[in-house]
Design a protein around this motif. Structure first.
Motif, PDB file in Angstrom:
ATOM      1  N   ASP A 230      93.313 -26.142   2.583  1.00 36.58           N
ATOM      2  CA  ASP A 230      92.761 -25.254   3.615  1.00 36.58           C
ATOM      3  C   ASP A 230      92.088 -26.062   4.728  1.00 36.58           C
ATOM      4  N   LEU A 231      91.324 -27.076   4.371  1.00 34.49           N
ATOM      5  CA  LEU A 231      90.623 -27.868   5.372  1.00 34.49           C
ATOM      6  C   LEU A 231      91.594 -28.711   6.202  1.00 34.49           C
ATOM      7  N   ALA A 232      92.660 -29.197   5.566  1.00 36.82           N
ATOM      8  CA  ALA A 232      93.660 -29.975   6.312  1.00 36.82           C
ATOM      9  C   ALA A 232      94.371 -29.097   7.336  1.00 36.82           C
ATOM     10  N   ARG A 233      94.664 -27.847   6.975  1.00 35.39           N
ATOM     11  CA  ARG A 233      95.296 -26.938   7.936  1.00 35.39           C
ATOM     12  C   ARG A 233      94.374 -26.626   9.102  1.00 35.39           C
ATOM     13  N   GLU A 234      93.084 -26.561   8.826  1.00 38.49           N
ATOM     14  CA  GLU A 234      92.115 -26.196   9.867  1.00 38.49           C
ATOM     15  C   GLU A 234      91.764 -27.380  10.762  1.00 38.49           C
ATOM     16  N   GLU A 235      91.564 -28.556  10.180  1.00 36.94           N
ATOM     17  CA  GLU A 235      91.035 -29.693  10.930  1.00 36.94           C
ATOM     18  C   GLU A 235      92.056 -30.776  11.240  1.00 36.94           C
ATOM     19  N   HIS A 236      93.163 -30.830  10.483  1.00 35.71           N
ATOM     20  CA  HIS A 236      94.214 -31.829  10.671  1.00 35.71           C
ATOM     21  C   HIS A 236      93.634 -33.245  10.740  1.00 35.71           C
ATOM     22  N   PRO A 237      93.122 -33.773   9.623  1.00 34.21           N
ATOM     23  CA  PRO A 237      92.541 -35.125   9.618  1.00 34.21           C
ATOM     24  C   PRO A 237      93.604 -36.194   9.816  1.00 34.21           C
ATOM     25  N   ASP A 238      93.150 -37.401  10.140  1.00 32.05           N
ATOM     26  CA  ASP A 238      94.083 -38.514  10.349  1.00 32.05           C
ATOM     27  C   ASP A 238      94.609 -39.056   9.021  1.00 32.05           C
ATOM     28  N   VAL A 239      93.773 -39.090   7.988  1.00 28.73           N
ATOM     29  CA  VAL A 239      94.164 -39.581   6.669  1.00 28.73           C
ATOM     30  C   VAL A 239      93.434 -38.754   5.612  1.00 28.73           C
ATOM     31  N   VAL A 240      94.120 -38.520   4.478  1.00 27.64           N
ATOM     32  CA  VAL A 240      93.515 -37.835   3.336  1.00 27.64           C
ATOM     33  C   VAL A 240      93.425 -38.824   2.177  1.00 27.64           C
ATOM     34  N   LEU A 241      92.213 -38.993   1.609  1.00 26.79           N
ATOM     35  CA  LEU A 241      91.997 -39.791   0.398  1.00 26.79           C
ATOM     36  C   LEU A 241      91.752 -38.804  -0.734  1.00 26.79           C
ATOM     37  N   MET A 242      92.663 -38.755  -1.719  1.00 26.88           N
ATOM     38  CA  MET A 242      92.634 -37.664  -2.686  1.00 26.88           C
ATOM     39  C   MET A 242      92.756 -38.171  -4.114  1.00 26.88           C
ATOM     40  N   ASP A 243      91.943 -37.567  -4.985  1.00 22.13           N
ATOM     41  CA  ASP A 243      92.012 -37.841  -6.417  1.00 22.13           C
ATOM     42  C   ASP A 243      93.225 -37.125  -7.008  1.00 22.13           C
ATOM     43  N   LEU A 244      93.640 -37.543  -8.200  1.00 27.57           N
ATOM     44  CA  LEU A 244      94.814 -36.935  -8.841  1.00 27.57           C
ATOM     45  C   LEU A 244      94.464 -35.696  -9.647  1.00 27.57           C
ATOM     46  N   PHE A 245      93.481 -35.806 -10.533  1.00 31.07           N
ATOM     47  CA  PHE A 245      93.207 -34.741 -11.488  1.00 31.07           C
ATOM     48  C   PHE A 245      91.957 -33.984 -11.059  1.00 31.07           C
ATOM     49  N   MET A 246      92.172 -32.709 -10.639  1.00 33.00           N
ATOM     50  CA  MET A 246      91.100 -31.863 -10.145  1.00 33.00           C
ATOM     51  C   MET A 246      91.330 -30.433 -10.616  1.00 33.00           C
ATOM     52  N   PRO A 247      90.280 -29.601 -10.651  1.00 31.73           N
ATOM     53  CA  PRO A 247      90.458 -28.202 -11.048  1.00 31.73           C
ATOM     54  C   PRO A 247      91.167 -27.406  -9.962  1.00 31.73           C
ATOM     55  N   ARG A 248      91.651 -26.238 -10.359  1.00 26.59           N
ATOM     56  CA  ARG A 248      92.334 -25.282  -9.487  1.00 26.59           C
ATOM     57  C   ARG A 248      93.671 -25.798  -8.975  1.00 26.59           C
ATOM     58  N   LEU A 249      93.670 -26.951  -8.325  1.00 28.49           N
ATOM     59  CA  LEU A 249      94.902 -27.507  -7.763  1.00 28.49           C
ATOM     60  C   LEU A 249      94.775 -29.026  -7.798  1.00 28.49           C
ATOM     61  N   ASP A 250      95.651 -29.691  -8.576  1.00 24.32           N
ATOM     62  CA  ASP A 250      95.519 -31.139  -8.683  1.00 24.32           C
ATOM     63  C   ASP A 250      96.117 -31.834  -7.468  1.00 24.32           C
ATOM     64  N   GLY A 251      95.996 -33.160  -7.442  1.00 18.63           N
ATOM     65  CA  GLY A 251      96.406 -33.906  -6.264  1.00 18.63           C
ATOM     66  C   GLY A 251      97.892 -33.794  -5.943  1.00 18.63           C
ATOM     67  N   LEU A 252      98.748 -33.849  -6.948  1.00 17.13           N
ATOM     68  CA  LEU A 252     100.189 -33.758  -6.702  1.00 17.13           C
ATOM     69  C   LEU A 252     100.573 -32.383  -6.168  1.00 17.13           C
ATOM     70  N   GLN A 253      99.980 -31.329  -6.719  1.00 13.53           N
ATOM     71  CA  GLN A 253     100.271 -29.988  -6.225  1.00 13.53           C
ATOM     72  C   GLN A 253      99.773 -29.817  -4.791  1.00 13.53           C
ATOM     73  N   ALA A 254      98.587 -30.360  -4.512  1.00 19.67           N
ATOM     74  CA  ALA A 254      98.074 -30.286  -3.139  1.00 19.67           C
ATOM     75  C   ALA A 254      98.982 -31.040  -2.174  1.00 19.67           C
ATOM     76  N   LEU A 255      99.501 -32.191  -2.591  1.00 21.31           N
ATOM     77  CA  LEU A 255     100.409 -32.955  -1.735  1.00 21.31           C
ATOM     78  C   LEU A 255     101.686 -32.170  -1.449  1.00 21.31           C
ATOM     79  N   GLU A 256     102.216 -31.499  -2.470  1.00 19.83           N
ATOM     80  CA  GLU A 256     103.417 -30.678  -2.260  1.00 19.83           C
ATOM     81  C   GLU A 256     103.157 -29.580  -1.235  1.00 19.83           C
ATOM     82  N   ARG A 257     101.988 -28.949  -1.300  1.00 18.15           N
ATOM     83  CA  ARG A 257     101.672 -27.897  -0.328  1.00 18.15           C
ATOM     84  C   ARG A 257     101.536 -28.463   1.080  1.00 18.15           C
ATOM     85  N   LEU A 258     100.902 -29.615   1.186  1.00 17.41           N
ATOM     86  CA  LEU A 258     100.763 -30.229   2.505  1.00 17.41           C
ATOM     87  C   LEU A 258     102.115 -30.577   3.101  1.00 17.41           C
TER      88      LEU A 258
END
Length: 509
Positions: A230-258
């Motif tokens: 949601d924040l990437a869609r709103e702010e469009h950052p230059d780079v995302v630093l993301m962990d792999l294992f997180m609640p609700r939506l993990d890093g790989l799933q978030a990458l697929e959505r992006l």
């Protein structure tokens, strides 16, 4: 301070307090010791316990042994994630120091894990609540718009429409003032520094990355993959630093959505994780991650990888702009226009908004080329493009269609508004005068306008541009230097099926 050392400090603090019986906490909450129970006769009851000795640090009654440890209450354990840890502290209060320390060290990791799990469940509940509120607000607003669409119904149900919109606004205010909002995004003044989005469900990890990166970059924070998307869609950052294992939506799933969203598909993602499994690394790179940084890492390595990614991004953006920009006019080229018109048509269909296309063609460019040369003609083309560019809004899109032709897309713009835009540009061009080779020349253009409104045909983009082109040639035939508009032709009707042709070909009323 790293998490293991922080846990050790907390444990040392607990040990410094010393053994404390449950009665001591109870008495502290009441502000003192127990009072003897006195019946109406004025004599103390034999069963009444003596008052607590406030000078005894263990909260013991005078002449008594310490209270036995209270067994943990199952209901308390279910409600309070720290109940097992507190029960272990109670149970160890009478043990020798070495045994007490051993038991607390065994219970502490489990207690902290239970606390972290409880916090995660609380965050998930809050996010679900926010999602329900947002959905309810959208439904109420849609219902109000549906009632307002019919003039007669809107007049009769004006009060209901107003109430629906007022309730939707109240729900929106509730979402904006939620206490969790600051944890999702850190508000910072907009600057020229590169913007990084740090995504990790551990507050300590987010804090460490922020301390390392903040001196050189603008840092935004998200605590899980869904918030990051949601924040990437709103702010469009230059780079995302993301962990792999997180609640609700993990890093790989978030990458697929992006990557599946056109607005965020080009944002580079660096995974930062303590897991070094080769299969996970390969999977993340296959999905489109630009780098994989394994913990532990040094500050120099982190900054070097971020800077390397930013250099690649800048190079990619420069090459893409070069490939999609017309060198003479600075407007988009035909390739970029063809991609953009498909996107705008899809967006107009999705949100049921009008989309207007304006075609422009310069008048009398051939005499300028013939008499003054093609360099003079290029200056005239560039001058017309500059006027068009100055009239564009931020959401509009202008491109050089080819030669001396231009095309403009005006989202959320009806046909009449598009005609007003074209008339304004046309009037400015009539007043435009260029001095080339000691001669003053006038440049002008003709314009064709067409609008797409709720057209479901598959070739809507092609039909829209074709209708604007038809209107342009109508303006040329009418005497040049003017604006003409037209409507899109009706889409071809499919032949009726055999046996049901009369029913299917009849127009709907």
């Amino acid at each position: 301070m790293d998490p293991p050392r922080r846990c050790a400090v907390r444990l040392d603090a607990l040990m410094a307090v010393g053994p404390r019986a449950p009665a001591d906490r109870a008495s502290a909450r009441r502000g003192g010791g127990r009072r003897p129970i006195v019946p109406p006769s004025g004599k103390p009851c034999r069963s009444a316990p003596p008052p607590l000795d406030l000078d005894d640090p263990n909260g013991r009654m005078p002449g008594t042994t310490p209270y036995p440890p209270r067994p943990p209450d199952v209901a308390d354990t279910a409600r309070d994630p720290l109940a097992p840890l507190l029960a272990a502290i109670d149970a160890a209060s009478t043990l020798p120091p070495e045994e007490r320390t051993r038991r607390l060290r065994e219970a502490l990791p489990t207690g902290l894990a239970d606390l972290a799990d409880a916090n995660r469940r609380l965050r998930e509940t809050t996010h679900r609540r926010d999602a329900l509120l947002a959905s309810a607000a959208a439904e109420l607003r849609a219902a109000a718009d549906l009632l307002a669409a019919d003039p007669a119904e809107a007049e009769a149900r004006r009060g209901d429409i107003s109430r629906l919109r007022r309730v939707a606004e109240d729900l929106d205010r509730t979402l904006r003032t939620t206490p969790d909002a600051p944890a999702k995004r850190r508000s910072r003044p907009t600057g020229t520094r590169p913007r990084l989005l740090v995504v990790d469900d551990e507050a300590d990890a987010r804090e460490v990355l922020t301390e390392v990166l903040e001196p050189e970059y603008e840092v935004m924070l998200a605590e899980d993959g869904e918030a990051a998307v949601d924040l990437a869609r709103e702010e469009h950052p230059d780079v995302v630093l993301m962990d792999l294992f997180m609640p609700r939506l993990d890093g790989l799933q978030a990458l697929e959505r992006l990557r599946s969203d056109a607005s965020t598909s080009d944002i580079p993602v660096i995974f930062v994780s303590g897991h070094g499994d080769d299969a996970v690394k390969v999977r993340s790179l296959d999905l489109g991650a630009v780098d994989y940084l394994q913990k532990p890492f040094s500050e120099r390595e982190l900054r070097a990888r971020v800077e390397r990614t930013l250099r690649l991004v800048r190079s990619h953006v420069a090459l893409r702009e070069l490939a999609q920009t017309d060198a003479l006019t600075g407007l988009a080229n035909l390739r970029a226009f063809r991609a953009r018109v498909e996107e705008e048509v899809k967006r107009a269909r999705r949100y049921h908004t009008p989309l207007t296309c304006v075609m422009a063609d310069m008048d009398q460019l051939k005499p300028i080329n013939d008499e003054l040369g093609h360099a003079a003609g290029d200056r005239a083309i560039a001058a017309v493009a500059a006027v068009i560019r100055e009239e564009l809004r931020e959401t509009d899109f202008g491109a050089r269609y080819g030669g001396d032709e231009f095309v403009i897309l005006l989202p959320h713009t009806a046909a009449e508004e598009g005609r007003v835009f074209a008339e304004r540009v046309c009037a400015r061009l009539r007043e435009l005068e260029l001095e080339i080779g000691g001669r003053r020349i006038h440049v002008g253009a003709s314009f064709g306008v067409a609008c797409l409104c709720d057209d479901l045909r598959e070739d809507a983009a092609e039909a829209l541009v074709g209708a604007a082109d038809t209107a342009l040639y109508a303006a040329k035939r009418e005497g040049r230097g003017r604006v003409a508009s037209t409507e899109l032709p009706e889409p071809p009707r499919l032949p009726p099926d055999v046996g049901t042709g009369a029913a299917q070909s009849a127009p709907a009323h």
